[in-house]
Design a protein around this motif. Structure first.
Motif, PDB file in Angstrom:
ATOM      1  N   ALA A 178      57.212  52.925  30.679  1.00 22.02           N
ATOM      2  CA  ALA A 178      57.259  52.012  29.628  1.00 22.02           C
ATOM      3  C   ALA A 178      57.068  52.561  28.178  1.00 22.02           C
ATOM      4  O   ALA A 178      57.926  52.593  27.489  1.00 22.02           O
ATOM      5  CB  ALA A 178      56.468  50.648  29.924  1.00 22.02           C
ATOM      6  N   CYS A 179      55.873  53.078  28.334  1.00 20.84           N
ATOM      7  CA  CYS A 179      55.563  53.468  26.737  1.00 20.84           C
ATOM      8  C   CYS A 179      55.585  55.138  26.546  1.00 20.84           C
ATOM      9  O   CYS A 179      55.370  55.681  25.525  1.00 20.84           O
ATOM     10  CB  CYS A 179      54.081  52.933  26.206  1.00 20.84           C
ATOM     11  N   CYS A 223      53.645  56.916  31.650  1.00 22.59           N
ATOM     12  CA  CYS A 223      53.971  55.373  31.859  1.00 22.59           C
ATOM     13  C   CYS A 223      55.287  55.395  31.639  1.00 22.59           C
ATOM     14  O   CYS A 223      55.863  55.551  30.362  1.00 22.59           O
ATOM     15  CB  CYS A 223      53.351  54.598  30.958  1.00 22.59           C
ATOM     16  N   CYS A 244      49.931  48.976  32.493  1.00 24.36           N
ATOM     17  CA  CYS A 244      49.471  50.211  31.873  1.00 24.36           C
ATOM     18  C   CYS A 244      48.337  49.902  30.870  1.00 24.36           C
ATOM     19  O   CYS A 244      48.378  48.714  30.098  1.00 24.36           O
ATOM     20  CB  CYS A 244      50.683  50.727  31.009  1.00 24.36           C
ATOM     21  N   CYS A 275      50.298  49.819  26.926  1.00 25.60           N
ATOM     22  CA  CYS A 275      51.248  49.026  26.660  1.00 25.60           C
ATOM     23  C   CYS A 275      51.100  47.660  27.496  1.00 25.60           C
ATOM     24  O   CYS A 275      52.052  46.857  27.099  1.00 25.60           O
ATOM     25  CB  CYS A 275      52.468  49.571  26.809  1.00 25.60           C
TER      26      CYS A 275
HETATM   27 ZN    ZN Z   1      52.364  52.071  29.122  1.00 28.70          ZN
END
Ligand code: ZN
Length: 300
Positions: free
Chosen positions: A55-56, A53, A78, A81
């Motif tokens: 983002a995380c 992912c 996701c 997150c």
């Molecule tokens: Zn994520």
């Protein structure tokens, strides 16, 4: 009877089922192309590590990585997150699936289908890499030229290698001349070497006769999309600065370049819109519309 012959026989008797299977397989290939598009320009390995992912950083599990389906089931977020997943991922997967199915319906099972499958999938990656990074990676265009030339001796009908060699010379060489001329007259680069190598690759794969179609259709669609973006007020993000270059300077020269090119100071973004995606699109269109177009020309 070999396995290949059995598969071919089945494909011929069930073309629509085969196309549906290829649509699904194509979405998985598109999922891999997403990795290529994201990692190749950044110089990262396209094999390892597994998808994460953005983002995380969580490694995406296989059941959350099913093309199209996971995007819909997870509501474009996701699982860990809840960060938004870009709609670009399912779009590339869908486009690749549709492309695979369409190529099968166009060429039927056989060599031509397999060859154009590789060619068009590479072009799909080229298209989105050029949109994101304003580059066409040598990792695709140079092997592409080699494969197109080599293939013209190996898997096309007799005599095609001359069309392929001419295609490389006229496509790459022609665009190189235009680019040099433009740089001489305007004092700045109008078209990158990436486009030169790409058109060389297209010529090598499709032969010199395809170039008229490709350049014509790419230009028309490029102008239409550019006009549409200007009218729609779509702002393009500036290309990522090259390593070692000052980002601000890069941006400033881009902005002045845009303003200078526009009528009455309206930023006309032609210089900022990459040409590569339109060349790639036109090459795919040539596979489907080329015979019709050249038939028209001959009839006229
Ligand atoms: Zn994520």
């Amino acid at each position: 009877m070999s396995v290949f012959e059995l598969v071919e026989l089945w494909c011929r008797s069930h073309p629509w089922t085969a196309a549906a299977v290829l649509l699904v397989l194509g979405t998985f290939a598109g999922s891999f192309l997403n990795v290529v598009i994201h990692r190749l320009p950044r110089g990262e390995s396209i094999v390892r590590p597994r998808s994460r992912c953005p983002a995380c950083g969580q490694t995406i599990r296989w059941y959350d990585n099913v093309p199209l389906l996971s995007f819909v089931l997870l509501g474009a977020r996701c699982r860990r997150c809840q960060g938004r997943i870009s709609w670009r991922y399912p779009l590339v997967e869908l486009l690749c699936g549709l492309l695979w199915a369409a190529l099968f319906l166009r060429f039927g099972p056989g060599k031509a289908f397999a060859v154009h499958l590789v060619f068009c999938s590479a072009l799909l990656a080229v298209c989105f890499i050029d949109i994101d990074f304003r580059i066409i990676p040598n990792e695709i265009s140079l092997p592409g030229i080699a494969l197109g030339l080599g293939g013209s001796f190996l898997w096309y009908e007799q005599g095609f290698h001359w069309e392929s060699i001419l295609g490389l010379l006229v496509g790459g060489g022609g665009l190189l001349l235009v680019s040099l001329l433009y740089a001489l007259l305007r004092g700045r680069e109008g078209m990158g070497m990436g486009d030169v190598k790409l058109l060389g690759m297209l010529g090598a794969w499709l032969g010199w006769k395809s170039l008229l179609f490709i350049v014509l259709f790419a230009s028309i669609q490029g102008v239409l999309v550019t006009l549409g973006m200007v009218v729609g007020g779509v702002q393009l993000k500036p290309p990522l600065p090259e390593e070692g270059e000052e980002p601000e300077q890069e941006l400033a020269s881009q902005m002045s370049g845009q303003a200078e090119a526009g009528p009455q100071g309206v930023p006309f973004m032609a210089a900022a819109i990459p040409f590569g995606p339109f060349l790639a699109l036109a090459a795919v269109e040539y596979l489907f519309l080329g015979p019709w177009f050249y038939g028209l020309l001959r009839g006229a």
